[in-house]
Write a protein that holds these residues in place. Sequence first.
Motif, short mmCIF file in Angstrom:
data_model
loop_
_atom_site.label_atom_id
_atom_site.label_comp_id
_atom_site.label_asym_id
_atom_site.label_seq_id
_atom_site.Cartn_x
_atom_site.Cartn_y
_atom_site.Cartn_z
N PRO A 138 0.83 -1.21 0.00
CA PRO A 138 0.00 0.00 0.00
C PRO A 138 0.86 1.26 0.00
O PRO A 138 2.03 1.23 0.42
CB PRO A 138 -0.81 -0.10 1.29
CG PRO A 138 -0.17 -1.17 2.10
CD PRO A 138 0.67 -2.01 1.22
N LEU A 139 0.26 2.34 -0.48
CA LEU A 139 0.99 3.60 -0.63
C LEU A 139 1.64 4.03 0.68
O LEU A 139 2.80 4.45 0.71
CB LEU A 139 0.01 4.67 -1.12
CG LEU A 139 0.58 6.06 -1.35
CD1 LEU A 139 1.67 5.99 -2.42
CD2 LEU A 139 -0.50 7.03 -1.79
N ALA A 140 0.90 3.91 1.80
CA ALA A 140 1.43 4.37 3.08
C ALA A 140 2.71 3.62 3.43
O ALA A 140 3.70 4.21 3.87
CB ALA A 140 0.39 4.18 4.18
N THR A 141 2.71 2.31 3.21
CA THR A 141 3.90 1.51 3.51
C THR A 141 5.07 1.94 2.63
O THR A 141 6.21 2.07 3.10
CB THR A 141 3.59 0.02 3.30
OG1 THR A 141 2.43 -0.32 4.03
CG2 THR A 141 4.75 -0.85 3.74
N LEU A 142 4.79 2.19 1.37
CA LEU A 142 5.87 2.60 0.46
C LEU A 142 6.52 3.90 0.93
O LEU A 142 7.73 4.06 0.87
CB LEU A 142 5.32 2.79 -0.96
CG LEU A 142 4.93 1.51 -1.68
CD1 LEU A 142 4.27 1.83 -3.02
CD2 LEU A 142 6.16 0.63 -1.90
N ARG A 143 5.67 4.81 1.41
CA ARG A 143 6.21 6.09 1.88
C ARG A 143 7.11 5.86 3.10
O ARG A 143 8.17 6.45 3.22
CB ARG A 143 5.07 7.04 2.28
CG ARG A 143 4.03 7.26 1.22
CD ARG A 143 4.34 8.41 0.32
NE ARG A 143 4.34 9.68 1.03
CZ ARG A 143 5.17 10.67 0.73
NH1 ARG A 143 6.07 10.51 -0.20
NH2 ARG A 143 5.10 11.81 1.38
N GLU A 287 -5.74 4.15 6.45
CA GLU A 287 -5.30 3.55 5.19
C GLU A 287 -5.77 2.09 5.06
O GLU A 287 -5.70 1.32 6.00
CB GLU A 287 -3.76 3.59 5.15
CG GLU A 287 -3.15 3.15 3.87
CD GLU A 287 -3.17 4.23 2.82
OE1 GLU A 287 -2.88 3.89 1.67
OE2 GLU A 287 -3.48 5.39 3.13
N GLY A 288 -6.31 1.76 3.88
CA GLY A 288 -6.59 0.36 3.58
C GLY A 288 -7.75 -0.26 4.34
O GLY A 288 -7.72 -1.45 4.65
N VAL A 462 -20.69 12.55 7.93
CA VAL A 462 -19.45 11.80 7.78
C VAL A 462 -19.72 10.33 8.03
O VAL A 462 -20.40 9.97 9.00
CB VAL A 462 -18.39 12.20 8.82
CG1 VAL A 462 -17.02 11.74 8.36
CG2 VAL A 462 -18.43 13.67 9.09
N ALA A 463 -19.20 9.48 7.17
CA ALA A 463 -19.26 8.04 7.39
C ALA A 463 -17.86 7.56 7.73
O ALA A 463 -16.90 7.95 7.07
CB ALA A 463 -19.75 7.33 6.13
N VAL A 464 -17.74 6.74 8.76
CA VAL A 464 -16.44 6.23 9.15
C VAL A 464 -16.38 4.74 8.83
O VAL A 464 -17.28 3.98 9.19
CB VAL A 464 -16.17 6.46 10.65
CG1 VAL A 464 -14.78 5.98 11.01
CG2 VAL A 464 -16.35 7.93 10.99
N ILE A 465 -15.34 4.35 8.10
CA ILE A 465 -15.19 2.95 7.73
C ILE A 465 -14.01 2.38 8.50
O ILE A 465 -12.94 3.01 8.57
CB ILE A 465 -14.94 2.80 6.21
CG1 ILE A 465 -16.14 3.35 5.44
CG2 ILE A 465 -14.70 1.35 5.84
CD1 ILE A 465 -15.96 3.32 3.95
N PHE A 466 -14.22 1.23 9.10
CA PHE A 466 -13.13 0.56 9.80
C PHE A 466 -13.20 -0.92 9.47
O PHE A 466 -14.27 -1.53 9.56
CB PHE A 466 -13.23 0.79 11.31
CG PHE A 466 -12.22 0.02 12.09
CD1 PHE A 466 -10.88 0.38 12.05
CD2 PHE A 466 -12.59 -1.09 12.84
CE1 PHE A 466 -9.94 -0.35 12.76
CE2 PHE A 466 -11.65 -1.81 13.55
CZ PHE A 466 -10.32 -1.44 13.51
N ASN A 467 -12.07 -1.46 9.04
CA ASN A 467 -12.00 -2.89 8.77
C ASN A 467 -13.08 -3.36 7.79
O ASN A 467 -13.69 -4.39 7.96
CB ASN A 467 -12.12 -3.65 10.10
CG ASN A 467 -11.54 -5.04 9.99
OD1 ASN A 467 -10.80 -5.32 9.03
ND2 ASN A 467 -11.86 -5.90 10.92
N GLY A 468 -13.30 -2.55 6.77
CA GLY A 468 -14.23 -2.95 5.71
C GLY A 468 -15.69 -2.69 6.03
O GLY A 468 -16.55 -2.95 5.19
N LYS A 469 -15.99 -2.24 7.23
CA LYS A 469 -17.39 -2.00 7.60
C LYS A 469 -17.61 -0.53 7.91
O LYS A 469 -16.71 0.14 8.41
CB LYS A 469 -17.74 -2.81 8.85
CG LYS A 469 -17.65 -4.30 8.66
CD LYS A 469 -18.10 -5.01 9.93
CE LYS A 469 -18.13 -6.52 9.72
NZ LYS A 469 -16.80 -7.07 9.36
#
Lengths: 497, 322
Positions: A138-143, A287-288, A462-469
């Motif tokens: 993922p982008l964050a890891t690459l950074r 992220e992710g 605002v909708a908050v998504i965590f762990n796909g949900k």
Amino acid sequence: MVHTQTDLPILDAQGIAKRFGAVTALNDASLTVAKGQVVALMGANGAGKSTLVKILTGALRPDGGHLKINGTDRSFSSPGAAREAGLVPVYQEPSLIRDLDVAQNLRLGDTPVEPFLHWVAALGITDLDLHEMAGDLPLATLRILDLARALASSPDVLLLDEMTAALPSDLVEKVLNVVREQADAGRSVIYISHRFTEIAQLCDRATVLRDGATVGDLPIEPGVEERVVELMLGAKLTPARIATHRAHATATGPARLGVRNLAAGSRLTDVSFELHGGEVLGVVALEGQGQDELFDVLGGFRRARGGTVTVDGAPVTFRHPADAIAAGHSLVPGNRADALLMSRSVRENIAIPRLARICNWGSISMRSEAETVTAAIERLQIDTRAQGEVRRLSGGNQQKVTIARWVASGVGTLLLFDPSRGIDVRTKRQIYQLVREMAEQGAAILFYTSELAEIPQACDRVAVIFNGKLVEIMDAADADEPRLMRAAYGLTSKVPA
Amino acid sequence: MTTTVSTGQRIGRFLRDNPLIPLILLLLVLVAILEIRQPGIVNERWVGNTIKFAIPLAMLAACQTLTMYTGGIDLSASVVATIVAFVMATQVPVIGVVPGILLAMVPAVLIGLLNGFGVGICGVHPLIMTLGTGLIGTGFLQVYQRTVIASGSVVPESLQWLGTGRTFGAPNALVLFIPFAIAILFIQNRTGFGRLLYALGSNEKAARLSGVRSWQVYLALYTLSGLIAGVTGLLYVGLIKAPSLSLVEPLMLPSVAAAVIGGTSIFGGRGSYSGTIIGALILTVLGTMLTLLQMPEGGRRILFGAIILALTAIYLRITDQD
């Protein structure tokens, strides 16, 4: 100012100038960094930050000015030469080669593995597999890997360009700590960022660029933000508050966009929400957590694995972005490079959706095209001085082009994925303003952002998504950072009805 | 603080904005060299001949130019042109001129559709796809040749008039070529289809994101390329007057070179057919020069290849896009 031997600046750039064609990127840029200092380099998009950075790190040669390292005149002919002199940059775009695994990338750059792994761990990445392809990370890891790689070479001056853009908050914290430790250990850092909270936390001084010249060099102290913004913009700003809150969406009839139990890819498992015309729904997630998949499905780039999507009450399945566009969906992806025809003009970039369908393959009405494109350019205040190819525009102007394209062809539902990543304050405000205006004109807008402070400025809910949900939906007015933060980390049991 | 721009950069920028100028200058220099080496050679007749031979090359190079806009190439173009010429010449004695020409265009359309199908729908790289269909086409042509061995071949008067004739000193082929060139330039600059070609070559993902169904564009593009190659075959057999199984083969590499010398990027997204036309003229004049050197064929080919590479390298350098 007279320097003694000990406070001789480690890096001293004076009067740096650089032109590209008819465009003057820099005419009188100066930057001084003392040992053990963290200096923020600030400026609106197009002020010349990137150009200055490229000159300091040997990627570009200046047309004028002096650069002193440790008191001696230097001029770098290549990034390698700058690196040898102890100046190591981490650029905005990941620098690992996608088709090599991490270990191969390290060998390519002669990075010592032990210190690299030490820094990776210190920066909070615990599950790195050295044999994973860089392109799969993922982008964050690459950074983070780029930063670890730079730290592993023990640089005298570390240059970080928007290091925390696109990083989730937990990693941002780690990065700031590591950078601060570097400074405490007597190394210097040039820190480029648009985030004042980080700069206040981290930096000793701020050097401000405007229109290619250094216009200020200030110590960081409480209240400096307003002063920096004034310097960057060259004028006093009215305090940031875009159009204040508006009556809640005229929620009669079916929603413009309805999402029920949507699942896609391996990460998005269960998201439901409704979005009405005239409404801006923010999306917050670390992220992710599945937000990429959500936007891909709604934009027609990816098929859902389960659940339903409805547009104006009717179920839809998008097999191609063209299907999504036909249903009024316009996706502005997170990565500008995915959205732009870099070797073509601003005009062609903005006009392309008008020509996509076979029935529009014929002769172009040049006049009507010019009118539409000009209107879009004016509405977004795109700086088109750098005529010709879009890749010559600054990052903020490029981002505006990706949005202008849809403004020009009319928007039903706009899917904005992190549009303010790495762009300056003024451009951000213009984009929020535009988002609000489009909503007022009836567009439904889904707006993912990695900067929590943006939420109350542009969104209704605002909708908050965590762990796909989807874990929480709240009014933007109630969405203060601590609350969003807790939800984004899954620290809430509240599930929307 | 003044900024200095070296003369070199200035020239580079000027040439980048006006890529046709160095090409036209190069063409004039070549003509001048020719005139100096062989005074009197550059006359009306020579100019007419040069244009006559440059036209089929420029037309075949249109196939390469248009496909290159998308980052592709059409290596089957010369085979398609040969097939059309050969089938036409062998069918005309049997079924007449117009039906013969129409029948001959059928394989051109079929190969074009097949290329478009392979590139646009199956995702085969254009280089491999068109190389493959070119080979298949050549095979079919050899099979076909055996079946028509008895019927003989005829190149219709009308095509000979078009290919070799002159009116007031100007080659008749211009009657075909001028509208053709205007049409190609119109397509690339003023039609949605033309814009999409550049768009696909510049960033296919971005084009899809804007709603472009790329397979439709590829299918139309390679079919168009097949049609152009077919028409080129008809014109070229009118010029050469003797159909053979390798009729248009010698134009294959030059057609790619003309597009590249003309400034079209093989990586897609950049270029113009006007450059290709000048490129075709340059290559034709170069061919004449090498013939005059009275070298053995092998030496001529070595020199021709080397000059094409050198020209391309120099041209890319002075108009450097970065």
